[in-house]
Design a protein around this motif. Structure first.
Motif, PDB file in Angstrom:
ATOM      1  N   ALA A  72     -80.520 -26.906  36.897  1.00  0.00           N
ATOM      2  CA  ALA A  72     -81.172 -28.137  36.445  1.00  0.00           C
ATOM      3  C   ALA A  72     -82.336 -27.798  35.515  1.00  0.00           C
ATOM      4  O   ALA A  72     -82.482 -28.390  34.434  1.00  0.00           O
ATOM      5  N   ALA A  73     -83.163 -26.841  35.914  1.00  0.00           N
ATOM      6  CA  ALA A  73     -84.302 -26.434  35.075  1.00  0.00           C
ATOM      7  C   ALA A  73     -83.817 -25.828  33.762  1.00  0.00           C
ATOM      8  O   ALA A  73     -84.412 -26.067  32.699  1.00  0.00           O
ATOM      9  N   GLY A  74     -82.747 -25.069  33.812  1.00  0.00           N
ATOM     10  CA  GLY A  74     -82.187 -24.487  32.589  1.00  0.00           C
ATOM     11  C   GLY A  74     -81.734 -25.565  31.616  1.00  0.00           C
ATOM     12  O   GLY A  74     -81.964 -25.453  30.405  1.00  0.00           O
ATOM     13  N   ALA A  75     -81.101 -26.618  32.122  1.00  0.00           N
ATOM     14  CA  ALA A  75     -80.676 -27.723  31.261  1.00  0.00           C
ATOM     15  C   ALA A  75     -81.887 -28.410  30.630  1.00  0.00           C
ATOM     16  O   ALA A  75     -81.866 -28.760  29.445  1.00  0.00           O
ATOM     17  N   LEU A  76     -82.957 -28.575  31.410  1.00  0.00           N
ATOM     18  CA  LEU A  76     -84.172 -29.191  30.870  1.00  0.00           C
ATOM     19  C   LEU A  76     -84.815 -28.313  29.808  1.00  0.00           C
ATOM     20  O   LEU A  76     -85.270 -28.815  28.767  1.00  0.00           O
ATOM     21  N   LEU A  77     -84.853 -27.012  30.060  1.00  0.00           N
ATOM     22  CA  LEU A  77     -85.399 -26.087  29.067  1.00  0.00           C
ATOM     23  C   LEU A  77     -84.584 -26.123  27.779  1.00  0.00           C
ATOM     24  O   LEU A  77     -85.137 -26.106  26.679  1.00  0.00           O
ATOM     25  N   TYR A  78     -83.271 -26.160  27.922  1.00  0.00           N
ATOM     26  CA  TYR A  78     -82.401 -26.216  26.747  1.00  0.00           C
ATOM     27  C   TYR A  78     -82.691 -27.486  25.945  1.00  0.00           C
ATOM     28  O   TYR A  78     -82.827 -27.453  24.722  1.00  0.00           O
ATOM     29  N   PHE A  79     -82.793 -28.602  26.647  1.00  0.00           N
ATOM     30  CA  PHE A  79     -83.063 -29.878  25.979  1.00  0.00           C
ATOM     31  C   PHE A  79     -84.435 -29.864  25.297  1.00  0.00           C
ATOM     32  O   PHE A  79     -84.589 -30.362  24.185  1.00  0.00           O
ATOM     33  N   ALA A  80     -85.422 -29.291  25.946  1.00  0.00           N
ATOM     34  CA  ALA A  80     -86.785 -29.283  25.412  1.00  0.00           C
ATOM     35  C   ALA A  80     -86.921 -28.398  24.181  1.00  0.00           C
ATOM     36  O   ALA A  80     -87.791 -28.624  23.339  1.00  0.00           O
ATOM     37  N   ASN A  81     -86.060 -27.397  24.056  1.00  0.00           N
ATOM     38  CA  ASN A  81     -86.136 -26.456  22.943  1.00  0.00           C
ATOM     39  C   ASN A  81     -85.520 -27.084  21.683  1.00  0.00           C
ATOM     40  O   ASN A  81     -84.316 -27.319  21.635  1.00  0.00           O
ATOM     41  N   PRO A  82     -86.322 -27.327  20.648  1.00  0.00           N
ATOM     42  CA  PRO A  82     -85.769 -27.951  19.440  1.00  0.00           C
ATOM     43  C   PRO A  82     -84.894 -27.010  18.618  1.00  0.00           C
ATOM     44  O   PRO A  82     -84.170 -27.445  17.737  1.00  0.00           O
ATOM     45  N   LEU A  83     -84.934 -25.717  18.901  1.00  0.00           N
ATOM     46  CA  LEU A  83     -84.164 -24.744  18.120  1.00  0.00           C
ATOM     47  C   LEU A  83     -83.027 -24.158  18.943  1.00  0.00           C
ATOM     48  O   LEU A  83     -82.876 -22.956  19.062  1.00  0.00           O
ATOM     49  N   ASP A  84     -82.210 -25.019  19.512  1.00  0.00           N
ATOM     50  CA  ASP A  84     -81.090 -24.547  20.314  1.00  0.00           C
ATOM     51  C   ASP A  84     -79.855 -24.376  19.429  1.00  0.00           C
ATOM     52  O   ASP A  84     -79.988 -24.169  18.224  1.00  0.00           O
ATOM     53  N   LEU A  85     -78.682 -24.445  19.996  1.00  0.00           N
ATOM     54  CA  LEU A  85     -77.445 -24.182  19.253  1.00  0.00           C
ATOM     55  C   LEU A  85     -77.365 -24.982  17.952  1.00  0.00           C
ATOM     56  O   LEU A  85     -77.061 -24.449  16.888  1.00  0.00           O
ATOM     57  N   ILE A  86     -77.629 -26.283  18.039  1.00  0.00           N
ATOM     58  CA  ILE A  86     -77.711 -27.124  16.842  1.00  0.00           C
ATOM     59  C   ILE A  86     -79.144 -27.660  16.822  1.00  0.00           C
ATOM     60  O   ILE A  86     -79.513 -28.465  17.671  1.00  0.00           O
ATOM     61  N   PRO A  87     -79.968 -27.204  15.880  1.00  0.00           N
ATOM     62  CA  PRO A  87     -81.373 -27.626  15.860  1.00  0.00           C
ATOM     63  C   PRO A  87     -81.521 -29.146  15.845  1.00  0.00           C
ATOM     64  O   PRO A  87     -80.756 -29.851  15.181  1.00  0.00           O
ATOM     65  N   ASP A  88     -82.514 -29.647  16.587  1.00  0.00           N
ATOM     66  CA  ASP A  88     -82.711 -31.081  16.727  1.00  0.00           C
ATOM     67  C   ASP A  88     -83.069 -31.776  15.420  1.00  0.00           C
ATOM     68  O   ASP A  88     -82.921 -32.989  15.307  1.00  0.00           O
ATOM     69  N   VAL A  89     -83.517 -31.033  14.419  1.00  0.00           N
ATOM     70  CA  VAL A  89     -83.845 -31.650  13.136  1.00  0.00           C
ATOM     71  C   VAL A  89     -82.599 -32.138  12.398  1.00  0.00           C
ATOM     72  O   VAL A  89     -82.700 -32.939  11.478  1.00  0.00           O
ATOM     73  N   VAL A  92     -78.843 -36.772  14.651  1.00  0.00           N
ATOM     74  CA  VAL A  92     -77.807 -37.084  15.624  1.00  0.00           C
ATOM     75  C   VAL A  92     -77.054 -35.842  16.090  1.00  0.00           C
ATOM     76  O   VAL A  92     -77.004 -35.558  17.275  1.00  0.00           O
ATOM     77  N   ALA A  93     -76.464 -35.093  15.179  1.00  0.00           N
ATOM     78  CA  ALA A  93     -75.695 -33.901  15.558  1.00  0.00           C
ATOM     79  C   ALA A  93     -76.556 -32.900  16.305  1.00  0.00           C
ATOM     80  O   ALA A  93     -76.059 -32.156  17.161  1.00  0.00           O
ATOM     81  N   GLY A  94     -77.847 -32.891  16.027  1.00  0.00           N
ATOM     82  CA  GLY A  94     -78.751 -31.968  16.691  1.00  0.00           C
ATOM     83  C   GLY A  94     -78.869 -32.216  18.186  1.00  0.00           C
ATOM     84  O   GLY A  94     -79.331 -31.347  18.929  1.00  0.00           O
ATOM     85  N   TYR A  95     -78.446 -33.386  18.615  1.00  0.00           N
ATOM     86  CA  TYR A  95     -78.510 -33.713  20.044  1.00  0.00           C
ATOM     87  C   TYR A  95     -77.145 -33.646  20.727  1.00  0.00           C
ATOM     88  O   TYR A  95     -77.061 -33.796  21.938  1.00  0.00           O
ATOM     89  N   LEU A  96     -76.094 -33.412  19.959  1.00  0.00           N
ATOM     90  CA  LEU A  96     -74.764 -33.332  20.568  1.00  0.00           C
ATOM     91  C   LEU A  96     -74.675 -32.176  21.558  1.00  0.00           C
ATOM     92  O   LEU A  96     -74.096 -32.319  22.639  1.00  0.00           O
ATOM     93  N   ASP A  97     -75.251 -31.030  21.211  1.00  0.00           N
ATOM     94  CA  ASP A  97     -75.219 -29.909  22.140  1.00  0.00           C
ATOM     95  C   ASP A  97     -76.077 -30.204  23.369  1.00  0.00           C
ATOM     96  O   ASP A  97     -75.704 -29.858  24.491  1.00  0.00           O
ATOM     97  N   ASP A  98     -77.206 -30.904  23.183  1.00  0.00           N
ATOM     98  CA  ASP A  98     -78.052 -31.268  24.317  1.00  0.00           C
ATOM     99  C   ASP A  98     -77.307 -32.201  25.269  1.00  0.00           C
ATOM    100  O   ASP A  98     -77.327 -32.006  26.490  1.00  0.00           O
ATOM    101  N   VAL A  99     -76.650 -33.217  24.705  1.00  0.00           N
ATOM    102  CA  VAL A  99     -75.883 -34.160  25.520  1.00  0.00           C
ATOM    103  C   VAL A  99     -74.782 -33.419  26.277  1.00  0.00           C
ATOM    104  O   VAL A  99     -74.548 -33.666  27.465  1.00  0.00           O
ATOM    105  N   THR A 100     -74.132 -32.490  25.612  1.00  0.00           N
ATOM    106  CA  THR A 100     -73.060 -31.716  26.248  1.00  0.00           C
ATOM    107  C   THR A 100     -73.601 -30.876  27.401  1.00  0.00           C
ATOM    108  O   THR A 100     -73.036 -30.887  28.502  1.00  0.00           O
ATOM    109  N   VAL A 101     -74.689 -30.157  27.167  1.00  0.00           N
ATOM    110  CA  VAL A 101     -75.267 -29.313  28.221  1.00  0.00           C
ATOM    111  C   VAL A 101     -75.714 -30.160  29.400  1.00  0.00           C
ATOM    112  O   VAL A 101     -75.410 -29.848  30.555  1.00  0.00           O
ATOM    113  N   ILE A 102     -76.428 -31.244  29.136  1.00  0.00           N
ATOM    114  CA  ILE A 102     -76.898 -32.114  30.220  1.00  0.00           C
ATOM    115  C   ILE A 102     -75.714 -32.664  31.000  1.00  0.00           C
ATOM    116  O   ILE A 102     -75.708 -32.654  32.237  1.00  0.00           O
ATOM    117  N   GLY A 103     -74.699 -33.135  30.295  1.00  0.00           N
ATOM    118  CA  GLY A 103     -73.515 -33.694  30.962  1.00  0.00           C
ATOM    119  C   GLY A 103     -72.780 -32.669  31.810  1.00  0.00           C
ATOM    120  O   GLY A 103     -72.375 -32.959  32.941  1.00  0.00           O
TER     121      GLY A 103
END
Length: 138
Positions: A72-89, A92-103
């Motif tokens: 759970a903490a790992g998923a939160l850390l991943y979401f909080a990090n703006p420079l993950d697999l697809i950068p949040d900048v 929309v697409a920048g959050y697809l990986d976040d949505v996938t990880v959280i889900g």
């Protein structure tokens, strides 16, 4: 060391420190509120993971395996990090990986999350954990 191992190590350190865990949860919920339209599919799971991490770190709820808390903490850390697999900048697409990880994490932890929500429903809500990422009518 693999990225997953680094994330797990960071998550394990984080949940042992209530102040850091609370800070992460605040950051996650603030970010989730700003991007609630993009995250609507997983907003309930995201707030549930955040509440679980906060409750575990504060010592209020310890009825889950260590693996659950770290995931759970790992998923939160991943979401909080703006420079993950697809950068949040990337709009929309920048959050697809976040949505996938959280889900995926929420699905893997569904039974533990459901038990936690039952515990919360019995009037044992950790401070600040009830913050919703759902849009309001205000």
């Amino acid at each position: 060391m693999t990225p997953e191992a680094v994330l797990n190590a960071g998550a394990a350190r984080l949940v042992r420190d209530p102040a850091r865990a609370a800070s992460l949860v605040r950051d996650v919920l603030t970010k989730a509120q700003r991007h609630r339209q993009v995250l609507r599919e997983v907003s309930g799971d995201l707030s549930g993971l955040a509440a679980l991490v906060r409750a575990w770190a504060s010592g209020e709820y310890r009825h889950v395996p260590w693996r659950t808390v770290v995931m759970a903490a790992g998923a939160l850390l991943y979401f909080a990090n703006p420079l993950d697999l697809i950068p949040d900048v990337v709009l929309v697409a920048g959050y697809l990986d976040d949505v996938t990880v959280i889900g995926l994490v929420a699905a893997a932890l569904r039974r533990d999350l459901d038990r936690f929500r039952t515990w919360q429903g019995q009037g044992r809500t950790p401070e600040g954990a009830g913050v919703s990422t759902q849009p309001t009518d205000h």
